[in-house]
Each structure stands twice: as structure tokens, then as C-alpha cells.
Motif scaffolding. Structure first.
Motif, short mmCIF file in Angstrom:
data_model
loop_
_atom_site.label_atom_id
_atom_site.label_comp_id
_atom_site.label_asym_id
_atom_site.label_seq_id
_atom_site.Cartn_x
_atom_site.Cartn_y
_atom_site.Cartn_z
N GLY A 181 71.96 81.14 -15.80
CA GLY A 181 71.82 80.81 -14.38
C GLY A 181 73.14 81.01 -13.65
O GLY A 181 73.19 81.56 -12.54
N GLN A 182 74.24 80.58 -14.27
CA GLN A 182 75.56 80.72 -13.66
C GLN A 182 75.95 82.20 -13.58
O GLN A 182 76.47 82.65 -12.56
CB GLN A 182 76.61 79.96 -14.48
CG GLN A 182 76.41 78.45 -14.52
CD GLN A 182 76.50 77.81 -13.14
OE1 GLN A 182 77.43 78.08 -12.39
NE2 GLN A 182 75.50 77.01 -12.80
N LEU A 184 74.02 84.77 -13.47
CA LEU A 184 73.15 85.50 -12.56
C LEU A 184 73.45 85.17 -11.09
O LEU A 184 73.59 86.06 -10.26
CB LEU A 184 71.69 85.15 -12.89
CG LEU A 184 70.61 86.11 -12.41
CD1 LEU A 184 70.80 87.49 -13.02
CD2 LEU A 184 69.23 85.57 -12.80
N TYR A 185 73.55 83.88 -10.79
CA TYR A 185 73.64 83.48 -9.39
C TYR A 185 75.07 83.26 -8.90
O TYR A 185 75.36 83.46 -7.73
CB TYR A 185 72.81 82.21 -9.15
CG TYR A 185 71.34 82.45 -9.35
CD1 TYR A 185 70.62 83.26 -8.47
CD2 TYR A 185 70.66 81.90 -10.43
CE1 TYR A 185 69.27 83.50 -8.65
CE2 TYR A 185 69.30 82.13 -10.62
CZ TYR A 185 68.61 82.93 -9.72
OH TYR A 185 67.28 83.17 -9.91
N ARG A 186 75.97 82.81 -9.79
CA ARG A 186 77.36 82.60 -9.36
C ARG A 186 78.19 83.86 -9.53
O ARG A 186 78.89 84.28 -8.65
CB ARG A 186 78.00 81.48 -10.20
CG ARG A 186 77.48 80.10 -9.86
CD ARG A 186 78.43 79.40 -8.92
NE ARG A 186 77.76 78.27 -8.30
CZ ARG A 186 78.09 77.02 -8.51
NH1 ARG A 186 79.10 76.74 -9.27
NH2 ARG A 186 77.44 76.05 -7.91
N LYS A 188 76.98 86.80 -10.11
CA LYS A 188 76.24 87.98 -9.61
C LYS A 188 76.17 89.09 -10.66
O LYS A 188 76.30 90.28 -10.34
CB LYS A 188 76.88 88.54 -8.32
CG LYS A 188 77.13 87.51 -7.26
CD LYS A 188 75.87 87.11 -6.57
CE LYS A 188 76.15 86.12 -5.44
NZ LYS A 188 74.99 85.34 -5.06
N PRO A 243 67.19 77.23 -9.56
CA PRO A 243 67.93 78.41 -10.06
C PRO A 243 69.00 78.04 -11.08
O PRO A 243 69.45 78.88 -11.85
CB PRO A 243 68.57 79.00 -8.80
CG PRO A 243 67.82 78.41 -7.66
CD PRO A 243 67.35 77.07 -8.11
N GLN A 247 64.69 77.66 -13.85
CA GLN A 247 64.35 79.08 -13.75
C GLN A 247 64.91 79.92 -14.89
O GLN A 247 64.15 80.58 -15.60
CB GLN A 247 64.90 79.59 -12.43
CG GLN A 247 63.85 80.19 -11.54
CD GLN A 247 64.52 80.78 -10.32
OE1 GLN A 247 65.37 81.65 -10.43
NE2 GLN A 247 64.16 80.29 -9.18
N HIS B 33 59.80 83.50 -10.92
CA HIS B 33 61.18 83.14 -10.56
C HIS B 33 61.58 83.80 -9.25
O HIS B 33 62.30 83.21 -8.45
CB HIS B 33 62.13 83.56 -11.68
CG HIS B 33 61.72 83.01 -13.02
ND1 HIS B 33 61.43 81.69 -13.21
CD2 HIS B 33 61.49 83.62 -14.20
CE1 HIS B 33 61.06 81.49 -14.47
NE2 HIS B 33 61.09 82.65 -15.08
N ALA B 37 62.69 81.85 -5.93
CA ALA B 37 63.96 82.12 -5.23
C ALA B 37 63.71 82.42 -3.75
O ALA B 37 64.44 81.95 -2.88
CB ALA B 37 64.68 83.29 -5.90
N THR B 40 63.08 79.21 -1.97
CA THR B 40 64.33 78.46 -1.73
C THR B 40 65.05 79.04 -0.52
O THR B 40 65.53 78.31 0.35
CB THR B 40 65.24 78.56 -2.97
OG1 THR B 40 64.49 78.14 -4.10
CG2 THR B 40 66.47 77.69 -2.83
N ARG B 41 65.07 80.38 -0.47
CA ARG B 41 65.73 81.02 0.68
C ARG B 41 65.00 80.67 1.98
O ARG B 41 65.63 80.44 3.01
CB ARG B 41 65.76 82.55 0.49
CG ARG B 41 66.69 83.23 1.46
CD ARG B 41 66.70 84.72 1.30
NE ARG B 41 65.46 85.32 1.79
CZ ARG B 41 65.23 86.62 1.81
NH1 ARG B 41 66.14 87.46 1.35
NH2 ARG B 41 64.10 87.10 2.27
#
Lengths: 597, 96
Positions: A181-182, A184-186, A188, A243, A247, B33, B37, B40-41
Motif C-alpha cells: 500500500g505504501q 503503491l500510493y506513497r 507511486k 488504500p 485494499q 480496488h 479508489a 474515495t476520490r
């Protein structure tokens, strides 16, 4: 090669053939003649397209999504109880239930929602039965979620306790999910790179699980403690942003879970070559030979829910899939097709039980029997992997099926609690932390005190009753639009009557246990609970209290179900009467309605 | 799923099967997923719109000076925002 008739192979082939008839024969007929799906009609996905909730999606994508949303622990564990009455009745219910009811409900719920502009079952219930009907549904769903949570927490605790390698492996997957999760989302990072890293960590988790088996040293207190650990994990899943935790964890869990399904299906089809015969008795046994569960009707029909028919699916079909259906004609492959495919998963699980010996089922406590069956079916062609690795792998699969679904159920409970108690005197219960704690503490209490099979049957009863009510909503709609409604009315009545009977039986069992206790026979009340309450004489009064609570739970479920059923049958009768009043007169060629000038 | 680059070209059976398998795999592994997402947005955008247009709705959140500065970015989203905010919602919509 072994005698092919002695293996489950032919049953697999026969079931696939019958499901083929269900889809291409009965299914297409219903689609054409009852719902009259039209590829040219605009679906809600096009009418209200917003790119978020409403947008058209390819039927393949939606089928995958629908199947993943409906296939979980139900089709795997239901047959474990169902096989009590012999594998033949269990198999016939998986085939017949899905043929006449299961796919019809999933597909019908989706079509109903599509025809009602993408609305889900809450507003549709309101339209058909009024505000009280919707409130009734809300109360029923709250109870239903608590019972599901109790059953799943009990099962996860039991699996961790039974398969010592699975806890470290589960923890590994949860940590891998957090990390992914980190990334992917932090950070990128590219999704393929994250998937590669995640899968590497999943394999590492299984390896570590095998290397570091964990067995708690507290004897009968092990299960309550495992249950508590599970509740803490679920609390984090319920309150953390999706997320961050749910997820990515669910995404990673998908890979081992579906690898296991494929392996199991291959193992079932390969039995003539792997020389694995059916070892369980075929039955039918009209009563549970061990004297625990009761009669084949109605118990078998609530024990095997997913795979034959499940109310949960109607919520999935009408909440998200219906909003993304590209054309109406996709409803059959997506809704009906996914349900029939889930029937195959239930069949594969039943076969994993069929190849075991009857002694593996004594006392209905060996709930991990599926793992042993799966190992037995797959070892011949996965010989290079040791039994310890396969046991940890299949045990982990059971846990992640339960844990990923339960994480969503806990979040859903939190949202429903917010809806129910968001305002007014009890608004504290609508707070996300309070509702999550309540939504886990009550089920934990049930899970650590009640027998898992009792919880499973309550869960099955509530789930199947929801299915019956969903089919009645479908029937009311069909009656209102003057389409043939008997194809859903008969299954709907069957499900409502069967599940109410199951709830009466279950509640009666607990009531009888209390009565027996008053007659100085404590064996019944102790039979319905688990250790340490079962084994400690000082905790007898708690056992009695738990039996009393189960009576109340069963009675509430029964009365809410009856109330809901009465409202739906009234609405159906009204719809039929209205439809008859507006029926076209025969002499005018069907163009003028009765009563019109 | 992305369409073929040349829609006029008839797809071979093999390519259709490949797209089907890709679709099923994507649907199973990621579609839920992706929609989560997106949702959420959506909620964050609702918040943004509410803050930006709050004073126009009678709920002054930020000074009108800043609202007017942001307005050109918010205006294109007003239609879809209204559509989503006014939509009937129920607890059964939130199963997945």
C-alpha cells in the motif's frame, strides 16, 4: 488407473453438464421469456454515467469482479456440514439449488436493480413494502452481520489454532499488504513491480510460516485469545483508510486464494489418474447420524448456502455490479454465470471432503478437514512440495478467505451502524471506533463461547432467509410488470419456509437444552458451547446464559424474518391483484385495459 | 478494458480470448480496488466542492476571495457533483 466410477471424476463432469444446461437452457429461456433482456435498452451505467459508481464495464471484467465478490468461505465450509447427511444429498443440493434458485437470484437481483435505475435493495424494499419494511431489512441486516462476524471470527481462530504454520504466514501477508500500500500510493511505484514484490513476500510468508509454527500454550483459552487477535486485526481493517490496509492486503490475498481453487479443481478432475477414490458414505441420512445437527430438511439447505444459493449475493448484485452493466444481456453471464461458477467451487470443496475417511468428521470439530482433503487431492501432482508446505498453504487460504471477507463485513457493519444510530440518543454507537468495537466485541463473545457449527447454522439461516426475501422482491417486480412470476415465486416460498423452519429448529434446540438443564441434564447446554466454558464446572452458569442468548438471537431472527416475509407476500398479492385489474381484455386484442373508457 | 487500436480490423478469435482472460483477471484482482479508489476520490472531490462553493450554498467555509480564485477549476465539476450529491443513497449501496 483406478475404477473411474469409484472416483469423484464423473460427478464433476455431470455437474458441469447440468450447470451448462442451467446456463444455456433454462437461463437463456428465463432471460428471453421472463425478463426479456434487451441489448438496446440503456442501462443505469449509461444513463447515469459518472465515472465513479456508474460506468459501463466489459462483461469479462464484471464477471471476474462478481465472482471474486461472491466466492469466499461459504462454498468451502458449507459442504463440511452438508456431508453429514451423506455426500449425495449435499451434491444434489449444490446442483439442484443452483439450477433452480441460486443463479436465478443473483441474475434476478441484478436485473431488478437495472430495471429500477441502479437502485439497491434498500430503496427497492422501501418501494415495495414501505418504510417499515426497509427498517425491518435494516434490523435484519444488522443481526445478519453480527452472526457472520461471529462465525468467521470463530473459524479464523480455529484455523490458527489447528494449523500452527498459518499465523506467521497470515501476519506476513498483512505486513506485505501494508508495505505494498505504501509503495503503491506513497512511493507511486509501478503496479506490476509492487505485485512482484508482494508475491515474493507472500511466498516468503508461507515459507516462514512453515519454519516458525506457533502454538499457544494456554490450552482451552487458546481459541479466545486467537479470536481476540483476529478482532484486533479486523478493528485496524475497519478504521484505517482502505488504500492503506484492506485494499492492498485483499489484492495480495487474491493470488494464493485463486491458485488454491485452480489446484483443487485440477485435483478433482485428475482423480482417475491420481487413484483417489470417494471414501465418505453417499447417504442419504435423514437425520445427522451423530445426533448433533438434526433432520436433513431444513438443515442441509441452510448449511450449504454459497454454492447453492446465498442472500449475500443479492446485495452484491444489486449494489455495485448492476450499476456497471454495459448491456442488459450481460446480466446472465455476469450474475448467473458467476453463481454457477461458484457452484463449481462448492463442488470442488465437496470433493475434498468426499475423498476423506468418515473418522475425519467425528464430532463435527475437525473444521480444517478441507485442508486435508485438498492436500490429498493435490499431493500426487505437487509431490515436490512437502505436506507441511501444502497444509500451511491451504490453511492460509482458508484464513485469508475468511479474513478478507470479514474485513469488508466489519466495515459494512460500521456503515450500517452509522446509518442506524447516526442521530438521536444512541448516536455514540454511530461513531466509527465505537461501532467497530461493538461490531467485533459481540461476535467475539459469540465466537469464543458458542460451537462454531451452531453459529454456522444461524449464519446459514439468516443468509438463506435473506435470499428468500430477495427472491420475493424479484417476484413482486415481475408480478407488477405482468411477467411470469411463478419461476421465482416457487423458489422464494421454498427458501422462506425452509429457512424459517431451520431457525425454529435451531432455536428449539437451544430451548430444549435449557429445558433439559432445568431437568438436571446439563449435557445439552454444554454441547452447545466450547471450551473453556464447556470444560470448567464453575462456568456452567455462563453456558446456560449462552444457550439463553442463542434462543433470543434465533427468536429475533425468526420474528424479523416472518415480519419481512408477511410484508413481502402482502405486497406480492397486491401486485397480482393490481395486475389482474389492469389485465387486457381478451376480445380487444390486448390493447385496451379493463376499466379504461 | 482498452479497445483495439484499429477498431475496423476484425479481431481474431485468439485476441478475443486473450482480452477475455485479461478482463476476468483484472476484474478478479483489481476492479474492486479501482472502484474503491475512485469512490474515495469522489468523496474528497465532494469536500473540495463544498469548501469552494460553500458560501454560495449559505455555508461560508473559506473567504469569498479564495472561492472566486478557485471557481474556474470548480465550475466544470458542478454538474457531475450535483448529480452525485443529489443521488438517493442507502446502506445497501455500500456493500462493496
Amino acid at each position: 488407473m483406478v475404477d473411474i466410477l469409484a472416483t469423484p471424476f464423473l460427478w464433476v463432469v455431470a455437474t458441469i453438464a447440468v450447470y451448462g444446461v442451467a446456463y444455456w437452457g433454462y437461463g437463456k429461456w428465463i432471460d428471453r421469456n421472463v425478463w426479456r433482456s434487451d441489448a438496446k435498452k440503456a442501462t443505469p451505467a449509461h444513463m447515469y454515467m459518472d465515472g465513479v459508481e456508474y460506468f459501463p464495464v466489459s462483461r469479462y471484467v464484471l464477471w471476474g469482479y462478481q465472482f471474486k465478490s461472491v466466492a469466499a468461505l461459504g462454498p468451502i465450509l458449507g459442504p463440511f456440514i452438508g456431508i453429514t447427511f451423506g455426500w449425495l444429498p449435499a451434491l444434489l443440493w449444490i446442483i439442484g439449488g443452483n439450477f433452480f434458485i441460486g443463479w436465478l437470484q443473483d441474475y434476478g437481483s441484478m436485473m431488478l436493480s437495472v430495471r429500477k435505475e441502479g437502485r439497491s435493495f434498500g430503496p427497492i424494499t422501501y418501494e415495495f413494502t414501505g418504510a417499515r419494511g426497509r427498517t425491518n431489512l435494516l434490523a435484519f441486516v444488522l443481526f445478519y452481520l453480527i452472526i457472520i462476524s461471529a462465525a468467521f471470527i470463530a473459524l479464523i481462530a480455529t484455523f490458527w489454532n489447528t494449523f500452527s504454520g498459518t499465523f506467521v504466514a497470515t501476519l506476513g501477508i498483512l505486513l506485505a499488504g501494508l508495505l505494498c500500500g505504501q509503495l503503491l500510493y506513497r512511493m507511486k511505484m509501478n503496479v506490476f513491480a509492487v505485485t512482484g514484490i508482494g508475491l515474493g513476500l507472500v511466498v516468503l510468508s508461507i515459507y516462514l510460516g512453515v519454519q516458525i509454527p506457533i502454538t499457544l500454550p494456554w490450552g482451552v483459552w487458546n481459541l479466545p485469545i486467537w479470536g481476540l487477535i483476529c478482532a484486533v486485526i479486523l478493528y485496524a481493517a475497519a478504521v484505517l483508510p482502505t488504500p492503506m490496509f484492506v485494499q492492498p492486503t485483499n489484492y495480495l490475498a487474491f493470488y494464493p486464494a485463486y491458485a488454491a481453487i485452480i489446484l483443487l479443481l485440477v485435483g478433482a478432475l485428475a482423480t482417475p489418474f491420481t487413484n483417489i477414490p470417494v471414501s465418505m458414505p453417499s447417504g442419504p441420512f435423514l437425520f445427522d447420524p451423530q445426533g448433533i445437527l438434526g433432520p436433513i430438511w431444513p438443515i442441509l439447505f441452510v448449511a450449504i448456502a454459497c454454492g447453492a444459493i446465498s442472500g449475500w449475493h443479492s446485495l452484491v448484485s444489486s449494489s455495485s455490479s448492476s450499476k456497471q452493466l454495459d448491456v442488459e444481456t450481460d446480466a446472465l453471464p455476469v450474475g448467473g454465470g458467476a453463481m454457477l461458477s461458484e457452484g463449481l467451487l462448492a463442488l470442488a470443496s465437496l470433493i475434498a471432503y468426499m475423498v476423506l475417511l468418515p473418522k475425519d468428521f467425528v464430532g463435527r470439530t475437525n473444521v480444517g478437514a478441507w485442508v486435508f482433503g485438498a492436500v490429498k487431492l493435490t499431493t500426487p501432482f505437487l509431490g515436490s512440495l512437502t505436506a507441511a508446505v501444502l497444509t500451511t498453504f491451504f490453511g492460509l487460504v482458508l484464513i485469508i478467505y475468511a479474513l478478507t471477507v470479514q474485513a469488508l463485513v466489519t466495515r459494512f457493519f460500521r456503515l450500517v451502524a452509522g446509518e442506524t444510530w447516526g442521530e438521536g440518543r444512541f448516536r455514540a454507537l454511530g461513531n466509527k471506533h465505537v461501532s467497530s468495537v461493538v461490531g467485533l466485541a459481540i461476535p467475539w463473545g459469540f465466537a469464543v463461547s458458542g460451537s462454531w457449527w451452531a453459529l454456522w447454522l444461524y449464519f446459514g439461516g439468516a443468509n438463506q432467509l435473506l435470499a428468500g426475501l430477495a427472491i420475493m422482491l424479484i417476484t413482486i417486480h415481475l408480478a407488477r410488470v405482468r411477467a411470469p412470476s411463478r419461476y421465482s415465486l416457487i423458489p422464494g416460498v421454498f427458501m422462506v419456509v425452509t429457512t424459517l423452519a431451520a431457525l425454529v429448529w435451531q432455536t428449539g434446540t437451544f430451548l430444549f437444552s435449557l429445558w433439559a438443564y432445568l431437568q438436571n441434564d446439563k449435557t445439552w447446554v454444554l454441547r452447545n458451547v466450547r471450551g473453556p466454558i464447556q470444560t470448567d464446572p464453575n462456568l456452567l452458569i455462563i453456558a446456560v446464559a449462552i444457550n439463553a442468548v442463542f434462543v433470543i438471537v434465533g427468536a429475533v431472527l425468526f420474528f424479523v424474518g416472518v415480519s419481512m416475509a408477511i410484508r413481502l407476500f402482502r405486497s406480492y398479492n397486491q401486485s397480482i391483484a393490481d395486475a389482474r385489474a389492469k389485465a387486457p381484455a381478451a376480445a380487444d386484442g390486448g390493447t385496451v385495459e379493463k376499466g379504461s373508457p | 478494458m482498452a479497445d483495439s487500436k484499429d477498431p475496423a480490423k476484425a479481431k481474431s478469435r485468439g485476441r478475443k480470448v486473450k482480452e477475455g482472460v485479461k478482463g476476468v483477471f483484472y476484474g478478479m484482482a483489481a476492479h474492486g480496488h479501482v472502484t474503491a479508489a475512485l469512490r474515495t476520490r469522489m468523496y474528497l472531490e465532494h469536500l473540495f466542492m463544498f469548501i469552494t462553493l460553500g458560501d454560495m450554498l449559505g455555508v461560508p467555509v473559506i473567504p469569498p476571495y479564495y472561492s472566486l480564485k478557485i471557481l474556474p477549476y470548480a465550475v466544470p465539476n458542478i454538474k457531475s457533483w450535483k448529480q452525485r450529491v443529489f443521488r438517493e443513497r442507502d446502506f445497501t449501496d455500500q456493500v462493496f
